[in-house]
Write an enzyme that holds these catalytic residues in place. Structure first.
Site, PDB file in Angstrom:
ATOM      1  N   GLU A   1     -58.454  10.104 -25.107  1.00  0.00           N
ATOM      2  CA  GLU A   1     -59.281   8.943 -25.487  1.00  0.00           C
ATOM      3  C   GLU A   1     -59.941   9.305 -26.799  1.00  0.00           C
ATOM      4  O   GLU A   1     -60.888  10.095 -26.822  1.00  0.00           O
ATOM      5  CB  GLU A   1     -60.348   8.665 -24.425  1.00  0.00           C
ATOM      6  CG  GLU A   1     -59.805   8.231 -23.085  1.00  0.00           C
ATOM      7  CD  GLU A   1     -59.164   6.860 -23.111  1.00  0.00           C
ATOM      8  OE1 GLU A   1     -59.299   6.133 -24.112  1.00  0.00           O
ATOM      9  OE2 GLU A   1     -58.511   6.520 -22.103  1.00  0.00           O
TER      10      GLU A   1
ATOM     11  N   GLU B   1     -63.523   6.358 -39.261  1.00  0.00           N
ATOM     12  CA  GLU B   1     -64.600   6.182 -38.295  1.00  0.00           C
ATOM     13  C   GLU B   1     -65.911   6.677 -38.894  1.00  0.00           C
ATOM     14  O   GLU B   1     -66.040   7.861 -39.223  1.00  0.00           O
ATOM     15  CB  GLU B   1     -64.233   6.992 -37.053  1.00  0.00           C
ATOM     16  CG  GLU B   1     -64.937   6.545 -35.822  1.00  0.00           C
ATOM     17  CD  GLU B   1     -64.461   7.280 -34.573  1.00  0.00           C
ATOM     18  OE1 GLU B   1     -64.001   8.433 -34.677  1.00  0.00           O
ATOM     19  OE2 GLU B   1     -64.581   6.694 -33.491  1.00  0.00           O
TER      20      GLU B   1
ATOM     21  N   LYS C   1     -65.757  20.570 -19.495  1.00  0.00           N
ATOM     22  CA  LYS C   1     -66.583  21.105 -20.586  1.00  0.00           C
ATOM     23  C   LYS C   1     -67.247  19.947 -21.324  1.00  0.00           C
ATOM     24  O   LYS C   1     -66.584  19.185 -22.039  1.00  0.00           O
ATOM     25  CB  LYS C   1     -65.737  21.899 -21.590  1.00  0.00           C
ATOM     26  CG  LYS C   1     -66.636  22.654 -22.573  1.00  0.00           C
ATOM     27  CD  LYS C   1     -65.898  23.166 -23.792  1.00  0.00           C
ATOM     28  CE  LYS C   1     -65.786  22.153 -24.871  1.00  0.00           C
ATOM     29  NZ  LYS C   1     -67.061  21.699 -25.476  1.00  0.00           N
TER      30      LYS C   1
ATOM     31  N   CYS D   1     -66.904   4.601 -29.660  1.00  0.00           N
ATOM     32  CA  CYS D   1     -65.507   4.470 -30.096  1.00  0.00           C
ATOM     33  C   CYS D   1     -65.082   3.011 -30.201  1.00  0.00           C
ATOM     34  O   CYS D   1     -64.131   2.701 -30.907  1.00  0.00           O
ATOM     35  CB  CYS D   1     -64.609   5.241 -29.146  1.00  0.00           C
ATOM     36  SG  CYS D   1     -64.943   4.807 -27.437  1.00  0.00           S
TER      37      CYS D   1
HETATM   38  P1  NAD Z   1     -65.017  16.054 -31.059  1.00  0.00           P
HETATM   39  O1  NAD Z   1     -63.565  15.764 -31.134  1.00  0.00           O
HETATM   40  O2  NAD Z   1     -65.646  16.817 -32.145  1.00  0.00           O
HETATM   41  O3  NAD Z   1     -65.357  16.854 -29.732  1.00  0.00           O
HETATM   42  C1  NAD Z   1     -65.029  16.362 -28.451  1.00  0.00           C
HETATM   43  C2  NAD Z   1     -64.917  17.522 -27.492  1.00  0.00           C
HETATM   44  O4  NAD Z   1     -63.778  18.309 -27.844  1.00  0.00           O
HETATM   45  C3  NAD Z   1     -66.117  18.487 -27.546  1.00  0.00           C
HETATM   46  O5  NAD Z   1     -66.412  18.885 -26.223  1.00  0.00           O
HETATM   47  C4  NAD Z   1     -65.581  19.656 -28.375  1.00  0.00           C
HETATM   48  O6  NAD Z   1     -66.236  20.874 -28.107  1.00  0.00           O
HETATM   49  C5  NAD Z   1     -64.131  19.677 -27.956  1.00  0.00           C
HETATM   50  N1  NAD Z   1     -63.221  20.301 -28.916  1.00  0.00           N
HETATM   51  C6  NAD Z   1     -63.291  20.290 -30.276  1.00  0.00           C
HETATM   52  N2  NAD Z   1     -62.254  20.960 -30.817  1.00  0.00           N
HETATM   53  C7  NAD Z   1     -61.488  21.389 -29.790  1.00  0.00           C
HETATM   54  C8  NAD Z   1     -60.256  22.089 -29.693  1.00  0.00           C
HETATM   55  N3  NAD Z   1     -59.595  22.509 -30.776  1.00  0.00           N
HETATM   56  N4  NAD Z   1     -59.730  22.328 -28.469  1.00  0.00           N
HETATM   57  C9  NAD Z   1     -60.365  21.867 -27.358  1.00  0.00           C
HETATM   58  N5  NAD Z   1     -61.546  21.218 -27.377  1.00  0.00           N
HETATM   59  C10 NAD Z   1     -62.094  20.962 -28.575  1.00  0.00           C
HETATM   60  O7  NAD Z   1     -65.678  14.626 -30.826  1.00  0.00           O
HETATM   61  P2  NAD Z   1     -67.242  14.278 -30.756  1.00  0.00           P
HETATM   62  O8  NAD Z   1     -67.750  14.318 -32.144  1.00  0.00           O
HETATM   63  O9  NAD Z   1     -67.900  15.070 -29.672  1.00  0.00           O
HETATM   64  O10 NAD Z   1     -67.195  12.771 -30.218  1.00  0.00           O
HETATM   65  C11 NAD Z   1     -67.028  11.687 -31.043  1.00  0.00           C
HETATM   66  C12 NAD Z   1     -65.577  11.233 -31.029  1.00  0.00           C
HETATM   67  O11 NAD Z   1     -65.192  10.881 -29.713  1.00  0.00           O
HETATM   68  C13 NAD Z   1     -65.376  10.001 -31.873  1.00  0.00           C
HETATM   69  O12 NAD Z   1     -64.191  10.120 -32.615  1.00  0.00           O
HETATM   70  C14 NAD Z   1     -65.249   8.896 -30.825  1.00  0.00           C
HETATM   71  O13 NAD Z   1     -64.555   7.760 -31.255  1.00  0.00           O
HETATM   72  C15 NAD Z   1     -64.568   9.604 -29.717  1.00  0.00           C
HETATM   73  N6  NAD Z   1     -64.777   8.894 -28.460  1.00  0.00           N
HETATM   74  C16 NAD Z   1     -63.731   8.204 -27.912  1.00  0.00           C
HETATM   75  C17 NAD Z   1     -63.906   7.490 -26.733  1.00  0.00           C
HETATM   76  C18 NAD Z   1     -62.773   6.721 -26.113  1.00  0.00           C
HETATM   77  O14 NAD Z   1     -62.935   6.268 -24.998  1.00  0.00           O
HETATM   78  N7  NAD Z   1     -61.644   6.563 -26.780  1.00  0.00           N
HETATM   79  C19 NAD Z   1     -65.154   7.493 -26.106  1.00  0.00           C
HETATM   80  C20 NAD Z   1     -66.197   8.215 -26.688  1.00  0.00           C
HETATM   81  C21 NAD Z   1     -65.994   8.928 -27.870  1.00  0.00           C
END
Ligand code: NAD
Length: 480
Positions: free
Chosen positions: A250, A383, A176, A284
């Site tokens: 991650e 962040e 997804k 990130c």
């Molecule tokens: P987010 O957590 O809002 O969403 C990420 C994904 O999770 C989306 O597809 C979302 O629809 C899904 N999601 C949200 N709530 C959910 C739930 N309760 N159950 C299952 N799925 C759910 O994050 P974002 O805003 O899309 O991305 C930014 C974040 O991602 C930042 O915190 C960034 O640091 C992190 N990030 C981490 C890495 C890494 O390698 N550690 C890499 C890229 C981004």
């Protein structure tokens, strides 16, 4: 381009999902409508992945066959690299030439080729006699149906970081993408058959957080791999506990840069600027907290401000643009909120701090340097996910390490010094999954990427990532 759901090797209409709009953050125009999948859609995708896993159409292929298919997939993406890069820039606002085409696409193609090679790695599978009269065999088997949930900041790269090791291991997948950036992942799904990856092995469902939640709760999914925020990671881990799924998380980061008085200040300023502004700071591993030894604090301020002001911000499709807009209005308001709170707590905004002049449309934000913050300010602890660095002085090594570690996150950090002994001492004290010395941000396919502390656990990239998608089975044979 058809934007329905990719289930069992074909486009399928939503069963109970609605539609949702995809926006271009540089123009604020709607560029596509995709399905916001419901529970029945998620279930259909999981059933397709389950059937494909248990009939062995992928898991029982030889490692060599899986490897070839992944190489072919990488070749197919490369053959359409401009189209992938264009669409990636359209739904994220990433600069087309310098970022999507120049960096993200080549890197993710290389990542896929790395996992094509790793598919043939037999490490961990062996046989031996550990008890008289018995032979023991270790089999490294795929974990099963994997649910993969991606963020919006590197949509296609995160999809590949997840698919590459899972497919190399022999798993089947329901992936997804993030709600606002699913287009390139859908394009990728359509290449599976051409690459020789059978129907049902990779299924892509578009949708919001509820679709993600349904995937996490599904009893037939054996593992969830999430890249997203720490807050989402906690929800996913709690929900996955109900069915005792393996989780691979991650999550967020808050990378420090520790600058000592013997550092090359020009090089530091240039690398910290790339670290802070690449992908508009929505990374990130972004350079966010710059701690500077007191004697060079003024000099670093000057060099960093000059470098940040030199970043060319603008339309992602103009060739020399280095930084595009933030992903959304919500994100821009969030970043502006951090700046306003820091300012009213006494911090100085040395440059930036708001939308750049002359860019009325799109969610642009200027590269921003905030000096004289304190360790407990929320701009230092949380962040921001925008092109913003904070500056704070320190007196000695011990204090620098304390400041660096004093956040909930532990994804990446860097140290700038010419003293290699000091660099190595500090690298061993920093609680981060990656520590760079005299640089910030480079990643490669061979080395692991992943967090400590509340940045999560499990590794992307490297052979370790493939191991995360495998389970070890012990088979014991009596010599009778
Ligand atoms: P987010 O957590 O809002 O969403 C990420 C994904 O999770 C989306 O597809 C979302 O629809 C899904 N999601 C949200 N709530 C959910 C739930 N309760 N159950 C299952 N799925 C759910 O994050 P974002 O805003 O899309 O991305 C930014 C974040 O991602 C930042 O915190 C960034 O640091 C992190 N990030 C981490 C890495 C890494 O390698 N550690 C890499 C890229 C981004």
């Amino acid at each position: 381009m058809d934007y329905r759901l990719w289930i069992d090797g074909q486009w399928q209409a939503a069963r109970d999902g609605a539609m949702m709009a995809i926006e271009n953050p540089a123009t604020q125009e709607v560029i596509a409508q995709v399905v916001d999948a419901g529970r029945a859609d998620v279930d259909a995708a999981v059933q397709a992945a389950k059937t494909a896993f248990y009939d062995g159409r992928w898991s029982r292929k030889t490692p060599g066959e899986r490897s070839l298919a992944l190489f072919r997939l990488a070749d197919r993406i490369e053959a359409r690299i401009e189209e992938f890069a264009r669409v990636e820039s359209l739904h994220t606002g990433k600069p087309y030439a310098s970022t999507s085409l120049g960096a993200d696409l080549p890197m993710l193609i290389d990542n896929l080729r790395f996992f094509a090679t790793a598919a043939r790695d037999t490490h961990g599978s062996h046989a031996g006699e550990f008890m008289a009269g018995y032979t023991s065999m270790y089999r490294r088997e795929p974990v099963g149906v994997v649910g993969q949930i991606a963020p919006w900041n590197y949509p296609l790269m995160m999809a590949v970081w997840k698919l590459g090791p899972a497919l190399a291991a022999g798993c089947t997948v329901v992936l997804k993408p993030a709600p606002g950036t699913p287009l390139t992942t859908l394009m990728l799904a359509e290449l599976m058959a051409e690459a020789g990856i059978p129907a049902g092995v990779v299924n892509v469902i578009t949708g919001g957080n509820d679709a993600g939640q349904a995937l996490v709760e599904h009893p037939d999914v054996r593992m969830i791999s999430l890249t997203g925020s720490t807050q989402t990671g906690k929800k996913v881990m709690a929900a996955a506990a109900q069915t005792l799924k393996r989780v691979h998380l991650e999550l967020g980061g808050k990378a420090p840069i520790l600058v000592f008085d013997d550092a090359d200040i020009e090089a530091l300023a240039s690398k910290a600027t790339v670290g802070a502004t690449y992908n508009t700071g929505q990374d990130c591993t972004a350079a966010t907290r710059v701690y500077v030894q007191r004697g060079v604090y003024e000099a670093v301020q000057e060099a960093l401000v000059a470098a940040m002001e030199g970043v060319k911000v603008g339309d992602p499709f103009t060739d020399d643009v280095e930084m595009g807009p933030l992903i959304s209005q919500t994100q821009r308001e969030r970043v502006a909120g951090f700046i306003a709170r820091a300012r009213s707590a006494g911090a100085r905004i040395l440059t930036g701090g708001g939308a750049p002049a002359g860019l009325e449309k799109g969610y642009y934000f200027s590269p921003t340097v905030v000096a004289d913050v304190e360790q407990q300010f929320d701009i230092v602890q949380n962040e921001v996910f925008g092109p913003v660095v904070t500056l704070m002085p320190f007196d000695d090594e011990e204090q620098a390490i304390h400041y660096g570690n004093d956040v909930l996150y532990g994804l990446a950090a860097s140290v700038f010094t010419k003293d290699i002994g000091r660099a190595m001492r500090i690298a061993s004290e920093l609680e981060f999954g990656t520590v760079w010395i005299n640089d910030h941000m480079p990643l490669n396919s061979e080395t692991p990427h992943g967090g400590f502390k509340q940045s999560g656990f499990g590794k992307d990239l490297s052979a370790e990532a493939m191991g995360d998608y495998q389970v070890t089975k012990h088979v014991m044979i009596a010599h009778t």
